[in-house]
Scaffold this motif. Structure first.
Motif, short mmCIF file in Angstrom:
data_model
loop_
_atom_site.label_atom_id
_atom_site.label_comp_id
_atom_site.label_asym_id
_atom_site.label_seq_id
_atom_site.Cartn_x
_atom_site.Cartn_y
_atom_site.Cartn_z
N ALA A 129 0.84 -1.19 0.00
CA ALA A 129 0.00 0.00 0.00
C ALA A 129 0.88 1.24 0.00
O ALA A 129 1.98 1.25 0.58
CB ALA A 129 -0.92 0.01 1.21
N CYS A 130 0.40 2.27 -0.66
CA CYS A 130 1.16 3.51 -0.71
C CYS A 130 0.64 4.46 0.35
O CYS A 130 -0.38 5.11 0.14
CB CYS A 130 1.06 4.12 -2.11
SG CYS A 130 2.17 5.53 -2.35
N GLN A 131 1.33 4.50 1.44
CA GLN A 131 1.01 5.42 2.53
C GLN A 131 2.32 5.97 3.06
O GLN A 131 3.09 5.28 3.72
CB GLN A 131 0.25 4.70 3.64
CG GLN A 131 -0.16 5.61 4.78
CD GLN A 131 -1.04 4.91 5.79
OE1 GLN A 131 -1.82 4.03 5.46
NE2 GLN A 131 -0.93 5.30 7.04
N TYR A 132 2.55 7.22 2.77
CA TYR A 132 3.83 7.82 3.13
C TYR A 132 3.95 8.01 4.63
O TYR A 132 3.11 8.66 5.25
CB TYR A 132 4.01 9.15 2.40
CG TYR A 132 4.24 8.96 0.92
CD1 TYR A 132 3.28 9.33 -0.01
CD2 TYR A 132 5.42 8.38 0.46
CE1 TYR A 132 3.49 9.14 -1.36
CE2 TYR A 132 5.64 8.19 -0.89
CZ TYR A 132 4.67 8.57 -1.80
OH TYR A 132 4.88 8.38 -3.12
N THR A 133 4.97 7.39 5.18
CA THR A 133 5.17 7.40 6.62
C THR A 133 6.52 8.01 7.01
O THR A 133 6.63 8.66 8.04
CB THR A 133 5.10 5.97 7.18
OG1 THR A 133 3.90 5.34 6.73
CG2 THR A 133 5.16 5.95 8.70
N TYR A 134 7.51 7.76 6.17
CA TYR A 134 8.86 8.22 6.48
C TYR A 134 9.22 9.38 5.57
O TYR A 134 9.01 9.32 4.36
CB TYR A 134 9.86 7.07 6.30
CG TYR A 134 9.52 5.86 7.13
CD1 TYR A 134 9.05 4.70 6.54
CD2 TYR A 134 9.65 5.88 8.52
CE1 TYR A 134 8.72 3.58 7.29
CE2 TYR A 134 9.32 4.77 9.28
CZ TYR A 134 8.86 3.64 8.67
OH TYR A 134 8.53 2.54 9.43
#
Length: 121
Positions: A105-110
């Protein structure tokens, strides 16, 4: 510990080029996506480019940078690049790299620490 360290950027005249780099460490997996964002004070953050490393390597670009910017990664998948050509004054912003926390999944965390790009007319 995951860390993204950016380099590159600086000041350039309109029409010039710059390359941003983002070195990742601490990853034990290939993120589903990696991307570049930019922000100008007082405005919303803008997605510049994304590469779907877990999705076949497809790249997408914001309308304002299509045909001028290129996102890429090295073979070891630990460095993300943004090649910026034909720069315009409106490209002036703080640029950030970002990696997804997830594999599917594409979920920007860093996020990287940010690097300033200034384009003069």
């Amino acid at each position: 510990q995951v860390q993204l360290v950016q380099s590159g950027g600086g000041s350039v005249q309109a029409g010039g080029s710059l390359r941003l780099s983002c070195v990742a460490s601490g990853f034990a997996y290939v993120p589903y996506c990696m991307g570049w964002f930019r922000q100008v004070p007082g405005k919303e953050r803008e997605e510049v480019a994304t590469i779907y490393t877990g999705g076949g390597g497809r790249s997408v670009y914001g309308d304002s940078v299509k045909g001028r910017f290129t996102i890429s990664q090295d073979n070891a998948l630990n460095t993300l690049y943004l090649q910026m050509n034909s720069l315009k004054p409106e490209d002036t912003a703080m640029y950030y790299c970002a990696f997804s926390k997830y594999i599917k999944a594409c979920q920007y965390t860093y996020w990287g620490q940010g690097t300033q790009v200034t384009v003069s007319s």
